[in-house]
Structures are given as structure tokens and as C-alpha cells.
Write a protein that holds these residues in place. Structure first.
Motif, mmCIF file in Angstrom:
data_model
loop_
_atom_site.group_PDB
_atom_site.id
_atom_site.type_symbol
_atom_site.label_atom_id
_atom_site.label_comp_id
_atom_site.label_asym_id
_atom_site.label_seq_id
_atom_site.Cartn_x
_atom_site.Cartn_y
_atom_site.Cartn_z
ATOM 1 N N THR A 91 -13.659 -17.111 -5.495
ATOM 2 C CA THR A 91 -14.418 -16.148 -6.296
ATOM 3 C C THR A 91 -13.916 -14.728 -6.040
ATOM 4 O OG1 THR A 91 -16.378 -17.553 -6.316
ATOM 5 C CG2 THR A 91 -16.718 -15.211 -6.744
ATOM 6 N N MET A 92 -13.634 -14.412 -4.796
ATOM 7 C CA MET A 92 -13.125 -13.083 -4.462
ATOM 8 C C MET A 92 -11.740 -12.848 -5.048
ATOM 9 S SD MET A 92 -14.570 -12.663 -0.587
ATOM 10 C CE MET A 92 -14.192 -10.922 -0.486
ATOM 11 N N ILE A 93 -10.912 -13.886 -5.093
ATOM 12 C CA ILE A 93 -9.589 -13.789 -5.715
ATOM 13 C C ILE A 93 -9.734 -13.491 -7.197
ATOM 14 C CG2 ILE A 93 -7.498 -15.072 -6.347
ATOM 15 C CD1 ILE A 93 -7.915 -16.622 -3.639
ATOM 16 N N VAL A 94 -10.622 -14.220 -7.853
ATOM 17 C CA VAL A 94 -10.854 -14.014 -9.287
ATOM 18 C C VAL A 94 -11.350 -12.592 -9.544
ATOM 19 C CG1 VAL A 94 -12.286 -14.702 -11.256
ATOM 20 C CG2 VAL A 94 -11.233 -16.440 -9.796
ATOM 21 N N ASP A 95 -12.264 -12.116 -8.718
ATOM 22 C CA ASP A 95 -12.782 -10.745 -8.865
ATOM 23 C C ASP A 95 -11.646 -9.726 -8.754
ATOM 24 O OD1 ASP A 95 -15.345 -11.738 -9.177
ATOM 25 O OD2 ASP A 95 -15.948 -11.285 -7.117
ATOM 26 N N PHE A 96 -10.759 -9.919 -7.786
ATOM 27 C CA PHE A 96 -9.625 -9.012 -7.599
ATOM 28 C C PHE A 96 -8.726 -9.015 -8.828
ATOM 29 C CE2 PHE A 96 -5.226 -8.219 -6.338
ATOM 30 C CZ PHE A 96 -5.335 -6.969 -5.761
ATOM 31 N N VAL A 97 -8.391 -10.185 -9.310
ATOM 32 C CA VAL A 97 -7.498 -10.294 -10.476
ATOM 33 C C VAL A 97 -8.161 -9.640 -11.702
ATOM 34 C CG1 VAL A 97 -6.414 -11.922 -12.067
ATOM 35 C CG2 VAL A 97 -6.266 -12.305 -9.608
ATOM 36 N N GLU A 98 -9.438 -9.855 -11.888
ATOM 37 C CA GLU A 98 -10.132 -9.268 -13.033
ATOM 38 C C GLU A 98 -10.179 -7.738 -12.952
ATOM 39 O OE1 GLU A 98 -13.888 -11.344 -13.151
ATOM 40 O OE2 GLU A 98 -13.019 -12.957 -14.363
ATOM 41 N N ARG A 99 -10.226 -7.181 -11.751
ATOM 42 C CA ARG A 99 -10.217 -5.719 -11.602
ATOM 43 C C ARG A 99 -8.858 -5.122 -11.925
ATOM 44 N NH1 ARG A 99 -12.619 -6.850 -6.637
ATOM 45 N NH2 ARG A 99 -10.831 -5.969 -5.533
ATOM 46 N N MET A 100 -7.836 -5.933 -11.826
ATOM 47 C CA MET A 100 -6.487 -5.431 -12.096
ATOM 48 C C MET A 100 -6.269 -5.415 -13.575
ATOM 49 S SD MET A 100 -5.382 -4.637 -9.150
ATOM 50 C CE MET A 100 -7.011 -4.330 -8.596
ATOM 51 N N GLY A 149 0.808 -1.207 0.000
ATOM 52 C CA GLY A 149 0.000 0.000 0.000
ATOM 53 C C GLY A 149 0.844 1.261 0.000
ATOM 54 N N GLU A 150 1.941 1.255 0.754
ATOM 55 C CA GLU A 150 2.840 2.409 0.796
ATOM 56 C C GLU A 150 3.411 2.738 -0.584
ATOM 57 O OE1 GLU A 150 5.807 1.321 3.644
ATOM 58 O OE2 GLU A 150 4.410 1.435 5.337
ATOM 59 N N HIS A 151 3.546 1.723 -1.407
ATOM 60 C CA HIS A 151 4.143 1.901 -2.735
ATOM 61 C C HIS A 151 3.094 1.961 -3.844
ATOM 62 C CE1 HIS A 151 8.262 1.637 -1.303
ATOM 63 N NE2 HIS A 151 7.817 0.715 -0.455
ATOM 64 N N GLY A 152 1.822 2.052 -3.458
ATOM 65 C CA GLY A 152 0.762 2.202 -4.441
ATOM 66 C C GLY A 152 0.380 0.944 -5.188
ATOM 67 N N ALA A 153 0.824 -0.202 -4.704
ATOM 68 C CA ALA A 153 0.472 -1.470 -5.357
ATOM 69 C C ALA A 153 -0.921 -1.905 -4.900
ATOM 70 C CB ALA A 153 1.483 -2.556 -5.012
ATOM 71 N N PRO A 154 -1.738 -2.418 -5.820
ATOM 72 C CA PRO A 154 -3.061 -2.891 -5.410
ATOM 73 C C PRO A 154 -2.946 -4.102 -4.486
ATOM 74 C CG PRO A 154 -2.652 -3.408 -7.719
ATOM 75 C CD PRO A 154 -1.488 -2.599 -7.243
ATOM 76 N N CYS A 155 -3.651 -4.050 -3.395
ATOM 77 C CA CYS A 155 -3.570 -5.143 -2.416
ATOM 78 C C CYS A 155 -4.841 -5.154 -1.584
ATOM 79 C CB CYS A 155 -2.358 -4.929 -1.518
ATOM 80 S SG CYS A 155 -2.191 -6.156 -0.216
ATOM 81 N N GLU A 156 -5.346 -6.331 -1.312
ATOM 82 C CA GLU A 156 -6.464 -6.507 -0.389
ATOM 83 C C GLU A 156 -6.114 -7.654 0.547
ATOM 84 O OE1 GLU A 156 -10.177 -7.168 -2.405
ATOM 85 O OE2 GLU A 156 -9.950 -5.363 -3.625
ATOM 86 N N LEU A 157 -5.986 -7.375 1.812
ATOM 87 C CA LEU A 157 -5.719 -8.418 2.798
ATOM 88 C C LEU A 157 -7.051 -8.910 3.332
ATOM 89 C CD1 LEU A 157 -3.844 -10.084 4.598
ATOM 90 C CD2 LEU A 157 -3.838 -8.152 6.205
ATOM 91 N N GLN A 158 -7.325 -10.176 3.141
ATOM 92 C CA GLN A 158 -8.554 -10.781 3.657
ATOM 93 C C GLN A 158 -8.194 -11.744 4.778
ATOM 94 O OE1 GLN A 158 -10.570 -12.709 0.447
ATOM 95 N NE2 GLN A 158 -10.996 -10.802 -0.608
ATOM 96 N N VAL A 159 -8.938 -11.652 5.861
ATOM 97 C CA VAL A 159 -8.729 -12.533 7.004
ATOM 98 C C VAL A 159 -9.969 -13.400 7.142
ATOM 99 C CG1 VAL A 159 -8.323 -12.636 9.495
ATOM 100 C CG2 VAL A 159 -7.282 -10.802 8.120
ATOM 101 N N TRP A 160 -9.779 -14.687 7.134
ATOM 102 C CA TRP A 160 -10.880 -15.650 7.236
ATOM 103 C C TRP A 160 -10.740 -16.405 8.563
ATOM 104 C CZ3 TRP A 160 -14.570 -16.463 3.333
ATOM 105 C CH2 TRP A 160 -14.367 -15.716 2.175
#
Length: 56
Positions: free
Chosen positions: A47-56, A14-25
Motif C-alpha cells: 500500500t505504501m509503494i502504491v501511495d508513493f507511485v501515485e504521488r509521483m 536524493g543528491e540528484h533531486g530524484a524522488p526516493c523514500e527508503l523504508q526499513v522493515w
């Protein structure tokens, strides 16, 4: 044991502007997504992983 490393990695990305989502299950084991064919929570996580990759 992986959680602190995941938090640090997400913060640094995040500090370097890279897209990232930390999910805790809570209650899931490491790499639980490999059981997506039989565990509903794992299938949802994939499914959430696929959604993230598709948004990138």
C-alpha cells in the motif's frame, strides 16, 4: 547485505533531486512484499509503494 547498497542508492538519488523514500522493515526478509496476500506487514508495505507511485 542489501541495506548498505539501499542507503547509498537513496543518498545518491536524493543528491540528484530524484524522488526516493527508503523504508526499513526490521525483521522482514528480502522481497517480503510478495506475501501481501497473507502477511499484514507485507500488505501495508505494498500500500505504501502504491501511495508513493501515485504521488509521483
Amino acid at each position: 547485505m542489501f541495506y548498505p547498497d539501499a542507503e547509498l542508492m537513496a543518498a545518491r538519488l536524493g543528491e540528484h533531486g530524484a524522488p526516493c523514500e527508503l523504508q526499513v522493515w526490521p525483521g522482514q526478509v528480502h522481497a517480503f512484499q510478495t506475501a501481501a496476500s497473507s502477511v499484514p506487514e507485507a500488505a501495508h508495505a505494498v500500500t505504501m509503494i502504491v501511495d508513493f507511485v501515485e504521488r509521483m
